[in-house]
Structures are given as C-alpha cells and as structure tokens.
Design an enzyme around this catalytic site. Structure first.
Site, PDB file in Angstrom:
ATOM      1  N   LYS A 129      -2.845   2.364 -44.953  1.00  0.00           N
ATOM      2  CA  LYS A 129      -2.536   0.932 -45.087  1.00  0.00           C
ATOM      3  C   LYS A 129      -2.951   0.414 -46.442  1.00  0.00           C
ATOM      4  O   LYS A 129      -3.998   0.800 -46.970  1.00  0.00           O
ATOM      5  CB  LYS A 129      -3.315   0.153 -44.024  1.00  0.00           C
ATOM      6  N   ASP A 150       4.202  10.428 -33.646  1.00  0.00           N
ATOM      7  CA  ASP A 150       2.985   9.831 -33.092  1.00  0.00           C
ATOM      8  C   ASP A 150       2.892  10.183 -31.613  1.00  0.00           C
ATOM      9  O   ASP A 150       3.882  10.606 -31.007  1.00  0.00           O
ATOM     10  CB  ASP A 150       3.027   8.300 -33.274  1.00  0.00           C
ATOM     11  N   SER A 207       3.927   2.030 -28.234  1.00  0.00           N
ATOM     12  CA  SER A 207       3.681   0.996 -27.230  1.00  0.00           C
ATOM     13  C   SER A 207       4.510  -0.241 -27.578  1.00  0.00           C
ATOM     14  O   SER A 207       5.659  -0.358 -27.189  1.00  0.00           O
ATOM     15  CB  SER A 207       2.177   0.713 -27.167  1.00  0.00           C
ATOM     16  N   GLU A 256       0.831  -1.206   0.000  1.00  0.00           N
ATOM     17  CA  GLU A 256       0.000   0.000   0.000  1.00  0.00           C
ATOM     18  C   GLU A 256       0.867   1.259   0.000  1.00  0.00           C
ATOM     19  O   GLU A 256       1.926   1.290   0.624  1.00  0.00           O
ATOM     20  CB  GLU A 256      -0.928  -0.011   1.219  1.00  0.00           C
ATOM     21  N   GLY A 264       4.927  -1.785 -32.973  1.00  0.00           N
ATOM     22  CA  GLY A 264       4.435  -2.376 -34.226  1.00  0.00           C
ATOM     23  C   GLY A 264       4.058  -1.333 -35.274  1.00  0.00           C
ATOM     24  O   GLY A 264       4.423  -1.461 -36.445  1.00  0.00           O
TER      25      GLY A 264
HETATM   26  C1  R5P Z   1      -2.780   4.515 -31.820  1.00  0.00           C
HETATM   27  O1  R5P Z   1      -3.849   4.983 -32.149  1.00  0.00           O
HETATM   28  C2  R5P Z   1      -1.670   5.295 -31.196  1.00  0.00           C
HETATM   29  O2  R5P Z   1      -1.632   6.598 -31.647  1.00  0.00           O
HETATM   30  C3  R5P Z   1      -0.355   4.616 -31.459  1.00  0.00           C
HETATM   31  O3  R5P Z   1      -0.114   4.627 -32.863  1.00  0.00           O
HETATM   32  C4  R5P Z   1      -0.372   3.206 -30.954  1.00  0.00           C
HETATM   33  O4  R5P Z   1      -0.809   3.163 -29.634  1.00  0.00           O
HETATM   34  C5  R5P Z   1       0.996   2.590 -31.065  1.00  0.00           C
HETATM   35  O5  R5P Z   1       0.927   1.282 -30.603  1.00  0.00           O
HETATM   36  P1  R5P Z   1       2.041   0.232 -30.987  1.00  0.00           P
HETATM   37  O6  R5P Z   1       3.377   0.858 -30.708  1.00  0.00           O
HETATM   38  O7  R5P Z   1       1.741  -0.943 -30.085  1.00  0.00           O
HETATM   39  O8  R5P Z   1       1.882  -0.117 -32.419  1.00  0.00           O
END
Ligand code: R5P
Length: 295
Positions: free
Chosen positions: A192, A219, A223, A37, A226
C-alpha cells in the site's frame, strides 16, 4: 471401509471426492424443523466404518457448523471407527487472534469444539493462517487450491503476456508463489502507498513492474471485494494489460461483483468450497490425495 458423507453444505465436493477415491458416497438425510432447528440422520449403518464428513462452512455458517457437529456426534454414537471432518471453507478463520483485548479467538473455538467432540482428523483448504491448525492439534491438515486455480487460468488464457502473479499483501505471498510455479512466471506482493498530492491510496508490486503484463491476482478469500478492487484499479493504472483474479473462497458479499467489474477485473475464477457462478475449480482432487494418505 470408508464412507464419504455429504452434509447439507457439501456443495458437490462430496460427490467429486467419492468419484475420485471410489469410496462409497452417502448423503446425510437432513431437514429443518418449523422452528429452525436442524435434524440429521444417517440412512445407512456406519458402525466400524471410517466416516469422512464433507461440510463447508459458508453462510449460514453457524447453522452449517451446528449441522457438522450433529453429523460428527451421531457418527461416533453409531459406532463409527474414525470420523474425519472435511471442511472446504473454514468460517471464522480470519478471527485467528485477539486483535482487541477481550475478543474471542473464534477459529480456536471452532477447532477445539471439533477436536473435543472426538473428530479424528480435520482437513480444510487454504485456511487463512496455517498456524490456526494448532487449535485442533494432531492430524489437522491444510491443502491448497492455488495450483488448481493456476492450471485453470493457464487453460483459459493460452495467450498470457509475460504474466506477473501478485498477492494483495505480503502475508498472502505463498499463494502467489504456488500459482506462479504452475504458470512458470514471476511473482510479487502488493504494497500500500498513499499519493502525497491527492491522498489517494493505491497498491504497487513491491519489486517488479506490471507495465504491459498480464496481472494475475490471487488470494484466499474475496469477501466485500474491496481488497481485489483496489489491487485491480491500481495495477491497471500502472499499465497492466489485463487483470485476472483467482481466489479459493468466493464469499462475494453484497455488491462485491459490481465492485470487481467496475475496478476492471477481466476474469474471476474461484473454487467450489463456496457455491457461486465463479466456482469453476474443484478442490476435490487435492483433498482426495491427502485422504488417501491419511486413511
Ligand atoms: C485478508 O487478509 C484476506 O486474505 C482477504 O484479502 C480479505 O478477507 C478480503 O476481504 P475483502 O474482499 O472484504 O477486501
């Protein structure tokens, strides 16, 4: 008086904010009990003060969120005049609507909780979708780090060759346009497409050609890596000279770094909303500017 209170997940933004604004910096006293905690204590009186709490919501995000709630509630209980929550990285912001029936709209829960606790104003950086701010109500602000990121890139690469700023999708084109303004360059978004013969998925600028140019991909979040890896491989195949990547929030989960390296990314820069070796741009100046306006 205004106090800048650095929470356990301020990642130095608190110190830089205090330095720029010359408001007094207070570091919250924080510990974790053996059972996990969290505990926080204000080491100075906050009665009658405007308290600006800096706490980012990177991992462990639930813990950091709870610490933020404890800091807000304690400040109000101790008689703070107004509490402003500065949350450089707002976790849960990608769950901004009900994608599947029955889902929680997580960002709404986070923002409603902050508001209901009595937070006077809320500030974040490059929130995934600006419309999410409505869940806090009045005095919810989003500032962007894209100009700061672009300034950094400009300084690092004085030899940019006919740069083209790209966002990975249409929804993020606002980031590309902001960065492009600083770089005095064109911008576009990636779309795409599937190769009819090989079935391979790739992305391509919607209108412009990247051939022979430096591609600058921006961006809000990286995360798993990818999205950027696919963008980098694709534009390099389309003849891009170099791929430079700028993002606000470097989550960099798992093997994201390796993925980006393999995809041919030449340079990556991010901000200090989340700690990482790429977090070279500070968001403090843009937050400071807004704070001065609000207070
Ligand atoms: C998506 O809408 C966000 O703007 C990022 O492009 C996304 O979260 C990136 O995720 P990742 O690095 O897993 O592809």
């Amino acid at each position: 008086m205004v106090l800048i209170v650095g929470g356990p997940a301020a990642n130095g933004v608190d110190e830089k904010l205090a330095e720029i604004t010359r408001y007094r910096l207070v570091k919250i006293v924080h510990k974790v009990f053996p059972d996990g905690e969290s505990y926080v204590r204000y080491p100075v009186p906050v009665e009658g003060e405007d308290v600006v709490i800096v706490q980012s919501l990177y991992a462990p995000q639930d813990k950091h969120f709870l610490e933020l709630l404890l800091m807000i509630d304690a400040a109000l209980d101790l008689g703070a005049e107004r509490v402003i929550a500065v949350v450089p990285y707002l976790a849960y912001s990608r769950q901004d609507r009900m994608f599947l029936e029955g889902e929680a709209v997580s960002v709404r829960t986070i923002l409603k909780t902050l508001r209901n606790l009595g937070t006077y104003a809320f500030i974040t950086v490059d929130i995934h979708k600006e419309y999410s701010l409505k869940h806090f109500g009045e005095r919810a602000y989003n500032v962007t780090a894209m100009e700061e990121i672009a300034k950094h890139i400009k300084k690092q690469f004085p030899d940019l060759e006919n740069p083209l700023v790209l966002s990975p999708d249409k929804g993020a084109i606002i980031h590309a346009s902001r960065a492009a303004k600083v770089l005095n360059s064109e911008y576009d978004y990636l779309e795409k497409e599937r190769d009819r013969v090989t079935g391979e998925i790739r992305v391509k600028p919607k209108e412009l050609s990247v051939n022979g140019r430096d591609a600058i991909i921006v961006d809000d979040i990286i995360s798993t890596g990818g999205t950027i890896a696919l963008a980098a491989t694709s534009v390099l195949k389309q003849g891009a000279r170099r791929v430079i990547v700028g993002c606000t929030h470097p989550l960099l989960i798992g093997d994201a770094r390796e993925k980006l390296r393999k995809a041919g990314v030449n340079y990556l820069v991010a901000t200090d909303t989340i700690p990482s070796e790429y977090s070279k741009v500070t968001v403090a100046p843009v937050i400071a500017k807004l704070l001065k306006k609000i207070l």
